[in-house]
Design a protein around this motif. Sequence first.
Motif, PDB file in Angstrom:
ATOM      1  N   TYR A 174     -16.293  62.951  18.888  1.00 23.92           N
ATOM      2  CA  TYR A 174     -16.122  62.291  17.583  1.00 23.92           C
ATOM      3  C   TYR A 174     -15.625  60.858  17.742  1.00 23.92           C
ATOM      4  CZ  TYR A 174     -13.861  61.200  13.121  1.00 23.92           C
ATOM      5  OH  TYR A 174     -13.449  60.584  11.966  1.00 23.92           O
ATOM      6  N   MET A 175     -14.613  60.670  18.571  1.00 25.73           N
ATOM      7  CA  MET A 175     -14.033  59.340  18.744  1.00 25.73           C
ATOM      8  C   MET A 175     -14.992  58.395  19.463  1.00 25.73           C
ATOM      9  SD  MET A 175     -10.099  60.438  19.676  1.00 25.73           S
ATOM     10  CE  MET A 175      -9.516  58.749  19.839  1.00 25.73           C
ATOM     11  N   ASN A 176     -15.876  58.947  20.301  1.00 22.17           N
ATOM     12  CA  ASN A 176     -16.802  58.115  21.077  1.00 22.17           C
ATOM     13  C   ASN A 176     -18.112  57.812  20.356  1.00 22.17           C
ATOM     14  OD1 ASN A 176     -15.548  57.429  23.606  1.00 22.17           O
ATOM     15  ND2 ASN A 176     -15.647  59.595  24.166  1.00 22.17           N
ATOM     16  N   THR A 177     -18.419  58.526  19.265  1.00 24.26           N
ATOM     17  CA  THR A 177     -19.692  58.300  18.569  1.00 24.26           C
ATOM     18  C   THR A 177     -19.516  57.666  17.199  1.00 24.26           C
ATOM     19  OG1 THR A 177     -19.631  60.555  17.652  1.00 24.26           O
ATOM     20  CG2 THR A 177     -20.835  60.228  19.718  1.00 24.26           C
ATOM     21  N   SER A 178     -18.296  57.613  16.676  1.00 24.30           N
ATOM     22  CA  SER A 178     -18.072  57.064  15.336  1.00 24.30           C
ATOM     23  C   SER A 178     -18.257  55.551  15.331  1.00 24.30           C
ATOM     24  CB  SER A 178     -16.663  57.415  14.843  1.00 24.30           C
ATOM     25  OG  SER A 178     -16.526  58.807  14.665  1.00 24.30           O
ATOM     26  N   TYR A 179     -18.626  55.038  14.158  1.00 27.97           N
ATOM     27  CA  TYR A 179     -18.818  53.594  13.984  1.00 27.97           C
ATOM     28  C   TYR A 179     -17.562  52.993  13.356  1.00 27.97           C
ATOM     29  CZ  TYR A 179     -20.654  49.104  12.483  1.00 27.97           C
ATOM     30  OH  TYR A 179     -20.839  47.760  12.298  1.00 27.97           O
ATOM     31  N   TYR A 180     -17.054  51.926  13.958  1.00 21.91           N
ATOM     32  CA  TYR A 180     -15.779  51.337  13.558  1.00 21.91           C
ATOM     33  C   TYR A 180     -15.934  49.953  12.912  1.00 21.91           C
ATOM     34  CZ  TYR A 180     -13.656  54.914  16.568  1.00 21.91           C
ATOM     35  OH  TYR A 180     -13.261  56.108  17.138  1.00 21.91           O
ATOM     36  N   GLY A 181     -17.158  49.496  12.704  1.00 17.81           N
ATOM     37  CA  GLY A 181     -17.343  48.134  12.217  1.00 17.81           C
ATOM     38  C   GLY A 181     -17.402  47.155  13.373  1.00 17.81           C
ATOM     39  N   ARG A 182     -17.718  45.896  13.051  1.00 13.23           N
ATOM     40  CA  ARG A 182     -17.849  44.837  14.062  1.00 13.23           C
ATOM     41  C   ARG A 182     -18.843  45.209  15.145  1.00 13.23           C
ATOM     42  NH1 ARG A 182     -11.894  41.955  15.019  1.00 13.23           N
ATOM     43  NH2 ARG A 182     -11.337  41.802  12.804  1.00 13.23           N
ATOM     44  N   GLY A 183     -19.803  46.065  14.815  1.00 16.66           N
ATOM     45  CA  GLY A 183     -20.817  46.468  15.776  1.00 16.66           C
ATOM     46  C   GLY A 183     -20.309  47.399  16.854  1.00 16.66           C
ATOM     47  N   ALA A 184     -19.115  47.969  16.677  1.00 14.36           N
ATOM     48  CA  ALA A 184     -18.482  48.779  17.722  1.00 14.36           C
ATOM     49  C   ALA A 184     -18.662  50.272  17.447  1.00 14.36           C
ATOM     50  CB  ALA A 184     -16.993  48.450  17.808  1.00 14.36           C
TER      51      ALA A 184
END
Length: 766
Positions: free
Chosen positions: A191-201
């Motif tokens: 979950y933590m490695n596939t989620s989108y966080y904004g800023r293209g990250a």
Amino acid sequence: MGRAEERRARQRGGHRAASGGRSSGGDGQGRIRRLFTWKKILGTVFGLCLLGMGAFIVLYMVIDIPEGNADAQQQSNVYKYSDGSIMARDGEVNREVVDLAKVPKPVQRAFVAAENKTFYSDAGVDLKGTARGLLNTVSGKGAQGGSTITQQYVKNYYLTQEQTVSRKLKEVVISLKLDREESKDYILAGYMNTSYYGRGAYGVQAAAQAYYRDDAEDLTIEQGAYLAALLQAPSQYDWAVASDTGKKLVKNRWNYVLDNMVGQKWLDAGERSGMEFPVPKDPRGNPGQAGQVGYLVNSANAALKRQLIDEGTAADAKEADALVELGGWTITLNIDKKKQKALEKAVKTQLTDKLDPKARKVDADVQAGAVSVDPKTGAVVAMYGGVDYLKHYWNNATRVDYQPASTFKPVILAAAVEEQAETQDGRPIMAGTVYDGTSKRPVEDNGRKVGFAPQNEDDADYGDITVQTAMNKSVNSVFAQMGVDVGMEKVMETAGKLGMDVEDLEAVPAQTLGSMGASPLDMAAAYATLDNHGKRTTPTILKSAEHLNRTVTVPDAVGEQVISREAADTVTSVLTGVVDDGTARTAVRDNPLRNGQQVAGKTGTSDNNKSAWFAGYTPDLVTTVGLFGEDDKPPHPQVEMYGAGGEDRVNGGGFPAEIWAAYTFGVMEKTSKFDLETDQGAAVTPPPSSSAPASPSQSPSEEPTTEEPTTQAPTTEEPTGEPTTNEPTTEEPTTTPPTGPTFTPPTIEVPTGPDETGGDEERQRQ
């Protein structure tokens, strides 16, 4: 037969008749009761439950955990100019998988506290939330929150973001199986490695670098809580571009995460009380989006996300982010390639080439933003967001943190004409109405001072002047009184109709000076509606968006008549005077490229010279230009622009108007005239009239001005931008009775007149 026997016989006959009546007339009701007995209803419900359970068991047996496909699905978005030529493509996905063991345990728990407190004990599915989501999907309302971390991971990594019943059922089945077959740490890491966080990250490692320039293993609890909070709405909660509301929301979410950690006994209450919000670092843009491209791409993405939510394709900002960032879109913008390049060139030649940060430190603090709109369609045909997206992430064309200043004054006049408002002694407010232009004159409401006495530019006193002249010279004292005469509630209501976001603003006299925040895009909306004769025109950057077999429908940018044509056209007519005989004479009226083109516009300079504006339009093009004083060092507070570019003061009639003129006259294919339905203002020859002197506190005269547009050739003197003077006007209203309400059609003659003071102000804040 005795009486007793007769009575018994009648009773027997009556019973038979009644019985016969029930069997004949009540037969249908009896059958219904026999058909819908409680036993049959209960049996039906039980049967349906068994059928549903059986179907679910079949799904559980048939559906397997698929191979992870999130990376395979990731595609580039393609962005095009309005003519179909390619503007940009998204780069590769910014993702770096990190082992959960390298993420501090408190940071892991912050994510659990934010999204799914029961994660370590649940079976991977939130039945109540899933049922609600299925019901809303079936009813066409879109999805709602409530998914567990496991479900979100399954959706991100194994499935898609589409809102269908089949996808939701697959999500439930795979989540249940995954929870049985894999450890909680495995799921949390995914979950933590596939989620989108904004800023293209994508993923916590990329997010840690994007927001804090640190690796995930070095994140503090405070930073981890922010990244966890960010997942709810990455675009809205990115501190670098968040509105005041967005910043408030993400802070609330950050506090919620930490409070949940305390509630779960994962964080000591004493330690929690001493934590401060960890402001993220400025973003670093995608190298492929240098120059203006990044601003345009981000604006198009934001418009697409809003539309996905509006049409129900995405339930909220989080899902809209995921849908767009997943890629595969072909997005066409309304941006005209020729006009875009012309706007960029105009800013360079008229501003940035004249700034020298090495010689003048203040020059490094000057930011420019501009928006150009076709008033007939609402299409945003050009946008300038800043010197370079990679150097200045914030889009100056859409930022709302600077005052629009005197560019708000036309809104007050529009409200006055629309509402057929009167001065406080009962005279109609028109272009020729005389007001007292004394600086710092107390504003009155029916003889009561309201506690507001704005100062004019350079504290200049003008005496009795017409509304037209007050607009030309941008006299604060006149428009402050006019706002109260009209009613500030009506003024703010008109601003909202024209397209400004004033929903949460107080209707107080200080707003007459443009003391609210607004963006060049906001002001372009208001002026485009005026230019379009009062029809609501919403600037729209998105032309079309397609993804596989889905096409997003962009709503019509031109709406209903929100103010009368007379009101809109009257304001346009008056604003031609600002150009031809007011604060924009230097850059616009006398520009050699003008070639007789009619122009309406307004200058503005805000509190302590922190912003300067020119908003102007022709019949075919509306463009607003803003200059903003922003410290080039974090956290980038607003600063004064005195001395920038070698000018004592940066006025709206200076750099902003010069940029506007170089751009507008440079892309102008032919000259055009306004088609105005009004007999007021500078675009028509005003009728002769008389007007009694205005009282100091109110604006008593309704008669038109006696000023006649001069037909002499434009002055050859070198203009000085937005000149300022402490000399009051020498024009005195005539006392000759009116000769009659005559008027002539609009003229395109270029009037000239005495030097007039710049119409901007030392701002009075609320």
